[in-house]
Design an enzyme around this catalytic site. Structure first.
Site, short mmCIF file in Angstrom:
data_model
loop_
_atom_site.label_atom_id
_atom_site.label_comp_id
_atom_site.label_asym_id
_atom_site.label_seq_id
_atom_site.Cartn_x
_atom_site.Cartn_y
_atom_site.Cartn_z
N CYS A 161 17.50 -1.37 126.67
CA CYS A 161 16.64 -2.33 126.00
C CYS A 161 17.25 -2.89 124.71
O CYS A 161 16.73 -3.84 124.14
CB CYS A 161 15.28 -1.71 125.71
N ASP A 172 2.06 -8.87 125.09
CA ASP A 172 1.71 -7.61 125.74
C ASP A 172 2.80 -7.21 126.73
O ASP A 172 3.68 -8.00 127.07
CB ASP A 172 0.37 -7.75 126.46
N ASP A 173 2.69 -6.00 127.24
CA ASP A 173 3.74 -5.45 128.09
C ASP A 173 3.71 -5.97 129.52
O ASP A 173 4.72 -5.91 130.22
CB ASP A 173 3.63 -3.92 128.08
N ASP A 216 11.17 -5.82 134.61
CA ASP A 216 12.04 -5.30 133.55
C ASP A 216 13.36 -4.87 134.17
O ASP A 216 13.38 -4.17 135.18
CB ASP A 216 11.39 -4.12 132.84
N ASP A 237 5.60 -0.55 131.72
CA ASP A 237 4.83 -1.73 131.34
C ASP A 237 3.45 -1.74 131.99
O ASP A 237 2.49 -2.25 131.42
CB ASP A 237 5.59 -3.00 131.74
N GLY A 279 13.71 -6.18 147.53
CA GLY A 279 14.05 -6.69 146.21
C GLY A 279 14.98 -7.87 146.32
O GLY A 279 15.05 -8.56 147.33
N SER A 313 19.05 -9.31 144.94
CA SER A 313 20.33 -8.98 144.32
C SER A 313 21.17 -10.24 144.17
O SER A 313 21.04 -11.20 144.95
CB SER A 313 21.09 -7.95 145.17
N ASP A 362 3.99 -0.02 124.52
CA ASP A 362 5.07 0.96 124.61
C ASP A 362 6.17 0.60 123.63
O ASP A 362 6.26 -0.52 123.13
CB ASP A 362 5.58 1.13 126.05
#
Length: 336
Positions: A22, A56-57, A74, A97, A145, A147, A230
């Protein structure tokens, strides 16, 4: 133990990234200026319970009377050299999150950038396996997902969850008189920076980064807490500033009560401070009454965390109280 030295990995993933975890986020001041340009000043749709307004997260949308959908994404560059651990850390961070707004993760999809001509594809399997193992622990499905061939390795998740719209944790719901609790110690950033520079392995940092925030989130909801966020790339001071600003209060921090991972003060002393941490401090300093505290104290409080704990406006079992919210004063953050 502060750290362990082992035979260096054949491939050190952290050497293929300009930043780590992060700490590679776009600086908070720049990010807020970008997002501000997207807001038209009108009222948000009533179904959008948490959106862009206060950073906000995750986003939260009501879908019927008793349910809301939580959506977040994220991803980041390698924060450790071990690919399996990096996968676990990135997945834990993405799931955080959802927990930070009081939700439960339901399904995730992987987000992967990989320099296929530079790094072996066998390492990708370990990264994805780490993410899958964490998601299974969280009882969150993983379904495919996306890539891309990327000059720099990146991994994370887009996560969808569910929440009770009447029991959300919001960044703007802090009130004077509430204690401030922190569910994980600080120091992840300086230890990760040392790891990248030296190859030393810090099990205490890996353990913190792979601890899910689900139990803390559920404990906060059970205690009636309504305000939380967080602690990740903007550090404790950055995320607490955002919470206090959104809530219209000042946050008073008891510096002596803030917990740190073993080895963190020594890493700071030896100069292992990321550029992200220094940018965090520069951003909050105009809004900070630092009192008697010097740069070293402030840098640890601004340390860019990866997969950090929850910052809770309230008291929950097992989490140290590090300060309180007080009525708004001349500065948004005060240290004592």
């Amino acid at each position: 133990m502060t750290g362990t030295t082992r035979e260096p990995a054949t491939i050190r993933l952290t050497q293929y990234a300009h930043g780590g975890g992060c700490a590679c986020k776009i600086p908070p001041g720049e990010l807020e200026a970008i997002v501000a340009g997207l807001l038209d000043g009108g009222a948000a749709p009533p179904q959008l319970l948490i959106g862009l307004d206060d950073g906000d997260d995750a986003a939260v949308v009501r879908i019927d009377g008793g349910r809301a959908v939580v959506a977040t994404a994220d991803f980041f560059t390698p924060v450790v050299d071990d690919p399996y651990d990096w996968g676990r850390i990135a997945a834990t961070n993405a799931l955080s999150d959802v927990y930070a707004v009081g939700g439960e993760p339901l399904v995730a999809v992987n987000l992967l950038g990989w320099p296929r001509d530079t790094l072996p594809m066998e390492l990708v399997t370990e990264v994805l396996r780490g993410g899958l193992d964490v998601a299974r622990t969280a009882r969150c499905h993983v379904a495919g997902g996306h890539s891309v061939d990327d000059p720099e390795p990146k991994y994370g998740m887009a996560v969808t969850g569910l929440a009770d719209p009447g029991r959300l944790l919001r960044i703007d719901a802090g009130r004077p008189g509430l204690p401030i609790s922190l569910t994980k110690p600080l120091g992840i950033g300086v230890l990760n920076t040392r790891h990248k520079a030296t190859g030393e392995v810090f099990p205490q940092a890996i353990a913190a980064m792979t601890t899910l925030n689900g139990d803390a989130s559920r404990a906060a909801l059970a205690a009636g807490v309504r305000c939380a966020t967080d602690v990740t790339g903007f550090g404790l001071l950055g995320h607490l500033f955002k919470l206090a600003r959104a809530s219209g209060v000042t946050a008073l921090v008891d510096v002596a009560a803030v917990p740190y991972l073993e080895g963190a003060p020594e890493a700071l002393r030896d100069g292992y401070v990321s550029g992200g941490t220094r940018r965090n401090l520069a951003w909050v300093e105009p809004h900070l009454d630092a009192g008697r505290f010097g740069e070293d104290d402030l840098l640890l409080l601004a340390d860019a965390q990866t997969s950090g704990g929850l910052l809770v406006a309230g008291e929950i079992p097992g989490a140290p109280i590090i300060g309180e919210l007080i009525p708004r004063q001349a500065t948004t953050l005060r240290l004592q």
